[in-house]
Design a protein around this motif. Structure first.
Motif, PDB file in Angstrom:
ATOM      1  N   LYS A 366       0.983  -1.353   0.043  1.00 25.19           N
ATOM      2  CA  LYS A 366       0.044  -0.029  -0.094  1.00 25.19           C
ATOM      3  C   LYS A 366       1.020   1.350   0.097  1.00 25.19           C
ATOM      4  CE  LYS A 366      -3.790  -2.089   1.031  1.00 25.19           C
ATOM      5  NZ  LYS A 366      -3.445  -3.780   1.202  1.00 25.19           N
ATOM      6  N   PHE A 370       5.832   0.027  -5.819  1.00 28.87           N
ATOM      7  CA  PHE A 370       7.015  -0.505  -6.617  1.00 28.87           C
ATOM      8  C   PHE A 370       7.777  -1.390  -6.101  1.00 28.87           C
ATOM      9  CE2 PHE A 370       5.375   2.997  -9.099  1.00 28.87           C
ATOM     10  CZ  PHE A 370       4.908   2.397 -10.400  1.00 28.87           C
ATOM     11  N   THR A 376       8.111  -8.991  -4.968  1.00 32.08           N
ATOM     12  CA  THR A 376       7.100 -10.030  -5.498  1.00 32.08           C
ATOM     13  C   THR A 376       7.785 -10.878  -6.620  1.00 32.08           C
ATOM     14  OG1 THR A 376       5.286  -8.868  -4.685  1.00 32.08           O
ATOM     15  CG2 THR A 376       4.985 -10.895  -6.125  1.00 32.08           C
ATOM     16  N   LEU A 380       8.859 -14.666  -6.722  1.00 43.09           N
ATOM     17  CA  LEU A 380       8.225 -15.778  -7.582  1.00 43.09           C
ATOM     18  C   LEU A 380       9.591 -16.318  -8.426  1.00 43.09           C
ATOM     19  CD1 LEU A 380       5.275 -13.724  -8.680  1.00 43.09           C
ATOM     20  CD2 LEU A 380       5.363 -15.549  -7.248  1.00 43.09           C
ATOM     21  N   MET A 421       6.988 -22.942  -1.583  1.00 41.75           N
ATOM     22  CA  MET A 421       6.033 -22.029  -1.850  1.00 41.75           C
ATOM     23  C   MET A 421       5.667 -21.408  -0.408  1.00 41.75           C
ATOM     24  SD  MET A 421       5.906 -22.179  -4.936  1.00 41.75           S
ATOM     25  CE  MET A 421       4.780 -20.470  -4.784  1.00 41.75           C
ATOM     26  N   TRP A 422       5.654 -22.107   0.513  1.00 41.74           N
ATOM     27  CA  TRP A 422       4.970 -21.684   1.734  1.00 41.74           C
ATOM     28  C   TRP A 422       5.706 -20.353   2.286  1.00 41.74           C
ATOM     29  CZ3 TRP A 422       0.937 -21.104   4.508  1.00 41.74           C
ATOM     30  CH2 TRP A 422       1.158 -20.687   6.013  1.00 41.74           C
ATOM     31  N   LEU A 425       5.380 -17.657  -0.470  1.00 41.33           N
ATOM     32  CA  LEU A 425       4.021 -16.791  -0.533  1.00 41.33           C
ATOM     33  C   LEU A 425       3.665 -16.049   0.928  1.00 41.33           C
ATOM     34  CD1 LEU A 425       1.440 -19.440  -2.170  1.00 41.33           C
ATOM     35  CD2 LEU A 425       2.616 -17.274  -2.970  1.00 41.33           C
ATOM     36  N   ILE A 428       4.542 -12.454   0.521  1.00 39.92           N
ATOM     37  CA  ILE A 428       3.998 -11.903  -0.528  1.00 39.92           C
ATOM     38  C   ILE A 428       2.420 -11.478   0.197  1.00 39.92           C
ATOM     39  CG2 ILE A 428       2.530 -11.971  -2.884  1.00 39.92           C
ATOM     40  CD1 ILE A 428       4.816 -13.845  -3.591  1.00 39.92           C
ATOM     41  N   VAL A 429       2.017 -12.532   0.763  1.00 37.68           N
ATOM     42  CA  VAL A 429       0.672 -12.444   1.394  1.00 37.68           C
ATOM     43  C   VAL A 429       0.681 -11.286   2.376  1.00 37.68           C
ATOM     44  CG1 VAL A 429      -0.902 -13.398   3.207  1.00 37.68           C
ATOM     45  CG2 VAL A 429      -0.154 -14.620   1.276  1.00 37.68           C
ATOM     46  N   TYR A 432       0.844  -7.718   0.557  1.00 31.19           N
ATOM     47  CA  TYR A 432      -0.397  -7.237  -0.153  1.00 31.19           C
ATOM     48  C   TYR A 432      -1.668  -7.504   0.693  1.00 31.19           C
ATOM     49  CZ  TYR A 432       2.123  -6.797  -4.421  1.00 31.19           C
ATOM     50  OH  TYR A 432       3.120  -5.901  -5.321  1.00 31.19           O
ATOM     51  N   PHE A 433      -1.900  -8.290   1.450  1.00 29.50           N
ATOM     52  CA  PHE A 433      -3.027  -8.552   2.044  1.00 29.50           C
ATOM     53  C   PHE A 433      -3.034  -8.146   3.390  1.00 29.50           C
ATOM     54  CE2 PHE A 433      -3.041 -12.545  -0.988  1.00 29.50           C
ATOM     55  CZ  PHE A 433      -3.168 -11.941  -2.131  1.00 29.50           C
ATOM     56  N   HIS A 434      -2.383  -7.336   3.875  1.00 25.00           N
ATOM     57  CA  HIS A 434      -2.710  -6.768   5.349  1.00 25.00           C
ATOM     58  C   HIS A 434      -2.254  -5.309   5.231  1.00 25.00           C
ATOM     59  CE1 HIS A 434      -1.893 -10.897   6.540  1.00 25.00           C
ATOM     60  NE2 HIS A 434      -2.440 -10.477   7.693  1.00 25.00           N
TER      61      HIS A 434
END
Lengths: 469, 507
Positions: A366, A370, A376, A380, A421-422, A425, A428-429, A432-434
């Motif tokens: 947020k 960039f 990310t 990846l 992956m755990w 990811l 990334i989580v 982005y998602f918090h």
């Protein structure tokens, strides 16, 4: 003349290191100029190295060096990767020292000396030469790890690394002596000839190669010699960690591959050993990485996992060109991803690296979209998701393994990358998602920001145009 | 003119998506750009469909070397197998930009990326290229669910991502194994699916590779028992994403089986066909029964979608022409019916802030147009004759009966379950007396009506004139199956059980 050209990158870097060391004696030069100078020397060496890429494999100055050093497409590629990694490390360092003030000119001099050792390591085709190169590199890296004298953790890391590294060095000499006792020579070529005619099972040879492998696996952070990695990477400053994780690993695997690929007898004898080691390295590394809360420690552990993948390629290596270039490609891909992560960490970490844990990067997307996007991409790539370089690297490694009839190894590698992956990811989580809890007010991105951008681009470029030498 | 048409269709949305990410565009402008791009893709898609002749292998092919040392090529093409899947991805997409105005720029960018990657996966003839697009199409979904999803979005997004990536990585190992085997048999590297189909595999590793492929595709479809990620992901995703997931992405799983598993693993597929078709039927029944029990409409539809995917997958495993054509047809039909139903549920949620069946009632009196549209899509979904859903399901059941009377019987009867939950839900939501505390429910706006009108026409058109579509796919389907039937006959000659089935059929 061509031989001289192949040695030139090494000489240029060496000159750079000496010049910087001399300049450090004068008080009027600031560390920034050191960064600039070393960038210049590294860039020059890098382009010289690139110009040697097409050269055929041959010993350098046979009369002079008596087969101690030789070049090949693989060595040249590894040298170029080392130089590129060092180049980006200097860019990262420049920005890092804006917030963390323990920079001196000597830092860059030592860094260049380390690069010298690494370049020599990629060229080494003889055990004593390899040992010297290994020690040049290691001594310089010890100094870099402990460079921040005010940090207790750095000192602790230095101490651990130095002590264990000294053991590894001792093992290497011991192994060299035993191999010499068996084969009567320390040149890779002579050892290969000796093992080809059944010498691989000689007791001295087994003991010697075992000790050599212990030393190399220690430096490569492979199971069961990986315990030091997490602490040392955590204690060292961000740019140094990035440098160790990429350039050092590249040089080391270059030596490893050169040593094993030349002698099929040796390779056959030790293949089961390497098989087990690589599987244990992948899964042990994953086990460590999954439990980490600190980003640097996670990256250290994921570096162990990547060593495991490289060991897969080593198991699959054979005299043909393909498997050698797989290792080079994987190292380049891994180097771009990992250095990019450290570049981003160097300016996001803040003063005295106060942002290091996963939780600290909550909501980064947020505030700094960039930077978050760049991280990310690097994650990846490390996780091996197309169209990044990391995917192609993994694809090549798996192809090499299956092509060499090691299907079980390939499948285990896949399983390990599912596990990994755990923790990729997870970051990334969080980003982005918090929701963001802080403003991430850091200094300007500076050169590290530029480096990050270039690395993002190169992750895609080498991913989409996978050059296989 | 069509030389680069496929590349254009793939990379226009991807580029547009990337540009949207980077440029500081407003949300409305982003939506406009997305709509424009998807419209261009739509027109190109229709043009391709009309120009498609159906015979002679890959059309609109592009073939350029990419990674020479491994024989990997940038190779695209469309044939009867991929045509309708491609159309589902190209034609239905503008809808997601016209309904639901409240989305953000990043969401539209992700939608565009998804479309490009999905079209790429459908058009790819080279397996590595396919794999790359296959993996890329998951990433935007990950972000769309995680950023814009419902309350439990984190768990849902991790579940779908880890599940799918695990499957894909296994498939990666298997596809490398296939290419290496080809290299060993023919002495050259290739990942081209047309060439790889000449491969004769055998032994334990072939079965392992077959299972790895099947797991990857079964997770994506999702085939019972790999469906557990689906209800959460479909429910928590924004409705447009659910639409993309169910209408197009799930179909690419089925398409992957037809395109990659069927030609390479013929004997293995024949060996596992009974088991796999039982898994399809079990999924149909299980998910159908689960759908009856749901109180949340979206969750109910999620199970219904999984149930339908069971029958679509069944069509592949029956290995005969009718079932294959039915599957390919049903892929498109299901996209128009169940996919659109998800969008309708999204509209209802937008109007009422609820998806509970109990919160609705009597909608038909307040919103007759909406109710009509919903009814058409729903009836197509349950397979009413005259709608698109009937033809596909009928052909699949026909093929299933030919394959095995028992499985055909099971599949045919379990369709009734679908009718149960759909009609029951429709009755409760649209007819029963409206609850007293109900807020007003506005009918479809003009934009929305115009958006859905073509789809309704498509549903009826596909139901009334199925030949326009079947004629395009039949030639490829015909060439696709004779080999298989020979193999089936060969396999059944050695094993006693399916022998009975075969002789029954002859009688």
């Amino acid at each position: 003349m061509n031989d001289f050209l192949s040695l030139l990158p090494l000489l240029v870097t060496c000159c750079g290191a000496i010049v910087l060391m001399l300049l450090a004696a004068l008080e009027k030069y600031r560390p920034e100029s050191g960064a600039l100078l070393s960038l210049g020397f590294l860039a020059a060496a890098f382009f010289l190295q690139l110009s040697t890429l097409g050269e055929p494999a041959r010993p350098l100055f046979r009369e002079l060096f008596n087969g101690m050093a030789s070049t090949s497409g693989f060595s040249a590629a590894a040298g170029a990767i080392v130089l590129a990694c060092a180049f980006f490390t200097v860019m990262i360092t420049h920005t890092y020292f804006k917030e963390n003030s323990f920079a001196t000119l000597e830092f860059y001099a030592v860094l260049l000396f380390a690069v010298c050792g690494m370049l020599l390591l990629t060229l080494a085709s003889e055990l004593i030469c390899a040992f010297i190169a290994l020690e040049i590199m290691s001594l310089a890296v010890y100094v870099l790890v402990g460079f921040n004298r005010n940090s207790l953790r750095a000192t602790e890391a230095l101490f651990k690394y130095l002590l264990l590294g000294a053991f590894a060095g001792a093992f290497f000499t011991m192994g060299t002596a035993l191999v010499y006792g068996a084969a009567g020579s320390t040149r890779f070529y002579d050892i290969a000839v000796f093992t080809q005619s059944g010498g691989a099972s000689a007791p001295l040879m087994i003991g010697g190669v075992f000790f050599l492998l212990v030393a190399l696996l220690f430096k490569a952070a492979a199971f069961p010699f990986h315990a030091w990695v997490v602490d040392v990477y955590d204690g060292a400053s961000v740019p140094v960690t990035g440098f160790m994780a990429t350039a050092l690993k590249t040089a080391l695997f270059a030596l490893f591959a050169n040593f094993l690929a030349q002698s099929a007898g040796l390779h056959d004898k030790w293949i089961t050993f390497l098989f087990v080691i690589s599987v244990m390295t992948m899964f042990g590394g994953n086990l460590i990485a999954i439990g980490q809360d600190n980003l640097k420690r996670m990256l250290a552990a994921s570096g162990i996992v990547h060593s495991g993948y490289l060991l897969i390629a080593l198991v699959a290596i054979s005299a043909d060109q393909f498997s050698g270039s797989v290792i080079a490609y994987y190292l380049a891909a891994y180097g771009a991803g990992t250095l990019g992560m450290f570049a981003a960490l160097s300016y996001l970490g803040g003063k005295d690296e106060r942002r290091v844990s996963f939780e600290d990067f909550k909501g980064l997307a947020k505030v700094r979209p960039f930077s978050a996007a760049a991280i990310t991409v690097f994650l990846l790539s490390m996780a091996g998701i197309p169209p990044t370089a990391g995917f192609m690297g993994k694809f090549y490694v798996i192809t090499a393994a299956i092509n060499a009839d090691h299907i079980a190894l390939a499948v285990l590698g896949i399983v390990s990358s599912i596990l990994s992956m755990w923790y990729y990811l997870r970051l990334i989580v969080l980003m982005y998602f918090h929701e963001a809890e802080e403003g991430f007010d850091t200094g300007r991105c500076g050169w590290a920001g530029t480096g990050t951008a270039i690395l993002v681009a190169s992750v895609f470029v080498i991913g989409i145009y996978p050059i296989i030498i | 003119m069509f030389e680069y048409a496929l590349s254009f269709m793939i990379f226009l949305p991807i580029l547009a998506g990337l540009i949207l990410f980077v440029l500081p565009v407003g949300d409305r402008a982003a939506r406009g750009i997305g709509f424009a791009v998807s419209l261009v893709v739509l027109l190109l898609g229709i043009e391709l469909f009309l120009g498609f002749s159906g015979v002679g292998g890959m059309q609109y092919a592009e073939n350029r070397p990419w990674i020479e040392s491994l024989g990997i090529r940038y190779s695209l093409g469309v044939d009867g197998i991929s045509l309708l899947v491609l159309m589902a991805g190209a034609i239905l997409y503008p809808m997601v930009f016209t309904v639901f105005a409240t989305r953000r720029k990043g969401f539209y960018a992700n939608l565009l990326l998804t479309q490009g990657a999905m079209l790429g996966a459908v058009c790819a003839v080279d397996m590595v290229l396919f794999y790359i697009f296959w993996e890329i199409m998951l990433l935007p979904v990950f972000f769309m669910i995680g950023l814009y999803g419902g309350e439990k979005r984190l768990a849902a997004t991790l579940k779908i991502t880890l599940y799918t990536i695990s499957g894909s990585l296994l498939m990666l190992a298997a596809l490398v194994y296939v290419a290496v085997s080809y290299h060993q048999q023919f002495g050259k590297w290739t990942f081209d699916i047309v060439e790889l189909s000449n491969l004769q595999l055998g032994g334990g590793f072939a079965i392992l590779a077959f299972l790895m492929f099947m797991v990857a595709f079964a997770i994506k479809i999702p085939l019972f028992p790999f469906h557990t990620w689906l209800p959460d992901a479909y429910c928590e995703a924004p409705s447009s994403t659910t639409f993309v997931l169910s209408a197009i992405m799930a179909k690419i799983g089925v398409y992957g089986v037809i395109r990659f598993v069927v030609p390479i693993f013929e004997p293995e597929l024949a060996r596992f066909a009974v088991l796999l078709s039982l898994a399809g039927v079990a999924g149909m029944i299980y998910c159908g029964l689960a759908a009856i029990a749901q109180k949340d409409m979206k969750r109910m539809l999620a199970f219904s979608s999984a149930s339908h995917m069971g029958i679509i997958a069944l069509g592949v495993f029956c290995q005969n022409v009718q079932a294959l054509i039915g599957t390919l047809f049903q892929i498109a039909a299901h996209a128009t019916s169940t996919g659109v139903l998800f969008l309708f549920i999204g509209l209802m949620e937008e109007r009422r802030q609820s998806r509970e069946i109990a919160d609705f009632g009597g909608i038909a009196y307040r919103a007759p147009v909406f109710a009509t549209f919903f009814a058409i899509a729903m009836l197509a979904s349950v397979g009413l004759p005259g709608t698109s859903g009937f033809i596909g399901e009928f052909l699949i059941i026909l093929g299933a009966i030919e394959f095995s009377g028992f499985i055909g019987f099971l599949a045919g009867t379990s369709l009734v379950v679908g009718v149960c939950y759909m009609l029951w839900m429709f009755q409760r939501v649209f007819f029963e007396k409206p609850r007293e505390d109900c807020q007003p429910f506005t009918d479809l706006t003009l934009t929305e009506a115009l958006t859905f009108l073509p789809v309704m026409a498509l549903i009826l058109g596909m139901g009334i004139f199925p030949n326009a579509f079947i004629a395009k796919i039949e030639p490829t389907a015909q060439t696709y199956t004779p080999v298989q039937q020979a193999v089936v006959a060969e396999m059944t000659a050695t094993s006693p059980r399916p022998m009975v089935v075969l002789s029954e059929h002859k009688n």
